[in-house]
Design a protein around this motif. Structure first.
Motif, mmCIF file in Angstrom:
data_model
loop_
_atom_site.group_PDB
_atom_site.id
_atom_site.type_symbol
_atom_site.label_atom_id
_atom_site.label_comp_id
_atom_site.label_asym_id
_atom_site.label_seq_id
_atom_site.Cartn_x
_atom_site.Cartn_y
_atom_site.Cartn_z
ATOM 1 N N LEU A 142 3.192 -4.240 -8.500
ATOM 2 C CA LEU A 142 3.952 -4.725 -7.353
ATOM 3 C C LEU A 142 3.029 -4.944 -6.169
ATOM 4 C CD1 LEU A 142 7.155 -2.467 -7.516
ATOM 5 C CD2 LEU A 142 6.719 -4.668 -8.610
ATOM 6 N N SER A 143 2.039 -4.089 -6.049
ATOM 7 C CA SER A 143 1.097 -4.215 -4.946
ATOM 8 C C SER A 143 -0.039 -5.159 -5.358
ATOM 9 C CB SER A 143 0.512 -2.845 -4.597
ATOM 10 O OG SER A 143 -0.699 -2.999 -3.894
ATOM 11 N N GLU A 144 -0.534 -5.898 -4.367
ATOM 12 C CA GLU A 144 -1.633 -6.827 -4.667
ATOM 13 C C GLU A 144 -2.878 -6.088 -5.123
ATOM 14 O OE1 GLU A 144 -2.744 -9.692 -1.687
ATOM 15 O OE2 GLU A 144 -0.690 -10.482 -1.700
ATOM 16 N N THR A 145 -3.042 -4.864 -4.612
ATOM 17 C CA THR A 145 -4.226 -4.089 -4.999
ATOM 18 C C THR A 145 -3.897 -3.040 -6.055
ATOM 19 O OG1 THR A 145 -3.775 -2.605 -3.156
ATOM 20 C CG2 THR A 145 -5.363 -4.380 -2.770
ATOM 21 N N GLY A 146 -2.721 -3.179 -6.658
ATOM 22 C CA GLY A 146 -2.255 -2.167 -7.614
ATOM 23 C C GLY A 146 -3.194 -1.915 -8.779
ATOM 24 N N ALA A 147 -3.930 -2.949 -9.172
ATOM 25 C CA ALA A 147 -4.792 -2.811 -10.343
ATOM 26 C C ALA A 147 -5.980 -1.889 -10.082
ATOM 27 C CB ALA A 147 -5.290 -4.179 -10.786
ATOM 28 N N VAL A 148 -6.294 -1.662 -8.808
ATOM 29 C CA VAL A 148 -7.422 -0.775 -8.511
ATOM 30 C C VAL A 148 -7.002 0.404 -7.630
ATOM 31 C CG1 VAL A 148 -9.262 -2.473 -8.781
ATOM 32 C CG2 VAL A 148 -8.075 -2.299 -6.592
ATOM 33 N N PRO A 151 -4.046 3.100 -7.221
ATOM 34 C CA PRO A 151 -2.776 3.679 -7.665
ATOM 35 C C PRO A 151 -1.863 4.098 -6.517
ATOM 36 C CG PRO A 151 -4.664 5.028 -8.388
ATOM 37 C CD PRO A 151 -5.225 3.842 -7.685
ATOM 38 N N LEU A 152 -2.461 4.461 -5.381
ATOM 39 C CA LEU A 152 -1.637 4.884 -4.244
ATOM 40 C C LEU A 152 -0.860 3.698 -3.675
ATOM 41 C CD1 LEU A 152 -0.673 6.961 -2.211
ATOM 42 C CD2 LEU A 152 -2.749 6.569 -0.875
ATOM 43 N N ALA A 153 -1.539 2.578 -3.488
ATOM 44 C CA ALA A 153 -0.867 1.377 -2.973
ATOM 45 C C ALA A 153 0.259 0.973 -3.912
ATOM 46 C CB ALA A 153 -1.864 0.236 -2.836
#
Lengths: 613, 159
Positions: A64-70, A72-74
């Motif tokens: 869901l987050s743009e940075t989700g792949a790197v 986990p908190l975002a």
């Protein structure tokens, strides 16, 4: 990394404190490092080389987050805000994440997924009473099968009436039907295809492995609670149509399945440690180690069944089976009729099965189809109750480890030498055969370094690949054996020994008589070395030998020779004896004589072989 | 999704396009008994990387998938008999009077454990009628099985 460790420690600390203080809510920054959260996002926690500290998922729609792949908190925060509202559609897409968040954050709703119609319908269909790890073992003559494969089966009962109705969860490279070139293999190995989880009827997997590829199947029932199975299934839903990177050697089917099982109990850390080239058999071992296996079932392949039935018959019956296959009307003759009804049934059934076995992989042939039906009519007319049970072999997880280090010493002519060896994978013809198929060899990256009194440590040989498939021929089935071998070795070329580059291979025949397996091969060889004038020197020759499987040792004696187009030739005679000293170690003695035009070298060695992993 | 499922059903099963069978064409019902498997090299290559050429297959079915799945001999929306290779397994078990494929068939028809040995016996006794020639298709076999069951006191209720 250190920060993460600190956070993890902090998480443990905080969770013990907070639970003591009653509050059911947890800090997002702490939750983001929860092993279950990381497992649900498929973060690489250091087990494989690619994308460490990032997710294995190669699909933007999974985050869901743009940075989700790197980050986990975002991703956690994005999920919390998207799922908090009652009736959120995002919950339906990621129900396992929702379950995790609802529990950790104390969202009080009796069933926060009740509004997810499609999910609920799917949950109503998917079998959820039992989870079984399925391991189609390797089969001779099928190089692709030699490492094995693993998949998961979902059963609709503790003891299902028919596992043909179970569902199979398979992870593999997702390829379009148009991809049928050899490029496919290359791309598959190099990671050019995305990997995906798919669900297919288990019946199709039985057809594929047991009937078409003749692979024995081992089924391991997992000891999971209903809640754990539920979590796995909810997570499986999240993985629908999601692309993973797929690398044959490390992030393969077996590794992914371990990750899937990991979500049922992330504290268990199934995917701990460094796992390069997870061979499927190690998946089974990992599950045993965590005491997750409740039961083991052996499902013999068609070929194994045929062989058991054939061996139960005497020579006269086997010859009659062969005649029946060619002409079912033999059943009307006096020779066949002289046998009792049960024997007639068994012979006709075996004739039918061998006929199908031979033709199953061909285009439909009306004449063969007519003979098949005629044989079944003979089976049908001769009643017999009771089935021959195929003896269960030693399961593959009891076999030796996949990697090997060796230390040896010997003499070549009058020179003493010491030798150091490392083999990345997996098994040769005379390694301890417990849990392995006799006559099957698959070696990948086999290095030998040798040091003599007069010389420093030098590369003696480096096999890139050496596969041999010795499948015995009998009255009814006549398979072709074959081998392929490529790498570097020291061989005499132009007055002295050099490290030559070569590839060779060829077809052959193997027979079996008790514990003896005689074999022979034709060889074609291409060699590159600095002494020969042509860049690639072609050659041809033959190999022959004998394998002898003793209760406490394995023996291979034989010879080989080949001529090059430039009139050079080499030949070799050898005797090798392997004595296992338990599952993971063995002593091997070798005697060898290498000859060429005008001279020869004789040598022997004694080697300690230690397996691991 | 639905189209993909149809594709998955068809995958690997060489359907003779001309055969009009129950459930409509393209459902595998036209599959003839003792069908071989063509395109093996492709299949072999596919197994090397454990490839799955099923596109978007995730769950057996939701609703119909283009095939008529109202018949009793269906299996999660697919036809068990129409699956590649299953028909000849059923033929063998029926001739012999028992076996995994025959059990799978009876389970898919909702026949409970207590009636299964009777089902096996009836199928064994009527083998020659059900597999009347080597040209029968999955659809033919399904119809014959239904007919045999109709005329059996105990089994008629499962049709």
């Amino acid at each position: 990394m250190r920060l993460r460790l600190f956070l993890a420690l902090l998480a443990c600390l905080l969770s013990s404190v907070t639970s003591a203080v009653e509050s059911r809510t947890a800090e997002p920054s702490v939750l983001a490092d929860d092993p279950l959260w990381l497992a649900l996002l498929h973060f690489n926690r250091g087990a494989t080389v690619h994308s460490r500290g990032e997710t294995y998922v190669d699909d933007e729609s999974f985050f869901l987050s743009e940075t989700g792949a790197v980050d986990p908190l975002a991703e956690l925060q994005a999920n919390i805000s998207a799922m908090r509202a009652q009736g959120s559609e995002v919950r339906c897409r990621f129900p396992a994440r929702y379950q995790f968040l609802a529990r950790k954050l104390g969202w009080a709703e009796s069933d926060g997924l009740a509004h997810c119609a499609e999910l609920q319908e799917w949950l109503g269909q998917i079998p959820d009473k039992r989870v079984v790890l399925v391991f189609p073992a390797s089969y001779l003559n099928s190089p692709s099968s030699m490492f094995g494969h693993t998949l998961i089966r979902l059963d609709d009962a503790e003891n299902p009436d028919s596992v043909w109705h179970s569902w199979a969860v398979n992870f593999g490279a997702a390829v379009g039907p148009e991809d049928n070139s050899i490029l496919y293999v290359y791309r598959g190995l190099a990671g050019g295809y995305p990997g995906r989880f798919v669900i297919v009827p288990y019946a199709t997997k039985i057809q594929e492995y047991s009937h078409l590829e003749n692979r024995d199947i081992w089924e391991y029932t997992l000891d999971l609670s209903p809640a754990q199975i539920r979590r796995m299934i909810l997570h499986l839903w999240e993985l629908r149509d999601v692309n993973f990177d797929y690398y044959f050697f490390d992030e393969n089917c077996s590794y992914r399945l371990l990750e899937l099982i990991d979500v049922v109990e992330p504290g268990m850390t199934l995917v701990d440690g460094f796992r390069l080239a997870e061979p499927p058999v190690n998946t089974v071992r990992a599950l045993y180690k965590k005491e997750l296996v409740r039961e083991r079932v052996y499902r013999p392949s068609k070929a194994a069944q045929l062989d058991a039935e054939r061996q139960a018959m005497d020579a006269g019956q086997q010859k009659l089976v062969k005649r029946l296959m060619a002409d079912p009307s033999v059943a009307k003759g006096p020779v066949f009729s002289a046998y009792d009804e049960a024997e007639r049934h068994r012979m006709a059934l075996l004739a039918y099965q061998v006929l199908r076995f031979r033709h199953r992989n061909d285009e439909r042939d009306p004449e063969v189809a007519a003979r098949s039906l005629a044989l079944l009519k003979v089976v049908n007319a001769n009643a017999y109750e009771g089935e021959l049970t195929v003896p269960t072999p030693v399961p593959p997880e009891r076999g030796h480890g996949t990697q090997m280090l060796s230390l040896g010493a010997g003499q070549l002519e009058s020179q003493d030498f010491g030798e150091l060896g490392y083999r990345f994978t997996y098994h040769d013809l005379i390694d301890r055969d417990t849990g392995f198929l006799r006559g099957a060899q698959i070696e990948g990256i086999d290095l030998h370094l040798r040091s003599t009194e007069s010389d420093d440590l030098k590369l003696e040989s480096a096999d890139i690949v050496h596969i041999r498939s010795l499948s015995p021929r009998n009255r009814l089935i006549k398979p072709i054996s074959w081998f392929v071998h490529g790498g570097l070795e020291r061989a005499l070329a132009g007055e002295r020994k050099r490290l030559v580059r070569f590839v060779q291979g060829g077809p052959g025949v193997t027979w079996q008589a008790g514990n003896f397996m005689p074999y022979g091969f034709l060889t074609a060889r291409l060699e590159n070395n600095s002494a020969y004038s042509s860049f690639l020197e072609p050659g041809g020759g033959a190999q022959a030998g004998l394998l002898w499987y003793l209760p406490r040792a394995q023996v291979n004696a034989g010879g080989e020779g080949y001529y090059f187009a430039n009139d050079e030739y080499r030949h070799r005679q050898f005797l090798r004896i392997n004595v296992p000293l338990g599952r993971q170690s063995a002593i091997r003695a070798e005697w060898q004589r290498d000859g060429w035009r005008g001279d020869n070298d004789k040598g022997f060695s004694l080697t300690w072989r230690q397996f691991f992993n | 999704m639905k189209k993909a499922l149809v594709a998955a059903v068809l995958l690997g099963s060489s359907v003779s396009a001309s055969a009009v069978a129950p459930g409509g064409p393209g459902c595998g019902w036209g599959n003839m008994v003792f069908e071989g498997k063509s395109g093996l090299p492709v299949h072999l290559i596919a197994t090397i990387v454990n490839g799955t050429s099923y596109n978007k297959t995730f769950g057996m079915t939701t609703g119909t998938n283009g095939c008529d799945t109202s018949g009793a001999l269906t299996y999660g929306g697919q036809s068990l008999l129409a699956m590649n290779g299953v028909l000849e397994e059923v033929a063998m078990d029926m001739a012999a009077g028992e076996g995994e494929a025959l059990t799978a068939l009876s389970v898919s028809m909702g026949i409970p454990a207590e009636d299964r040995s009777h089902f096996n016996t009836v199928m064994h006794d009527n083998f020659s009628a059900i597999f009347s020639s080597e040209e029968v298709t999955a659809g033919d076999v399904m119809e014959s099985i239904s007919a045999v069951m109709q005329s059996d006191e105990k089994l008629a209720k499962y049709i």
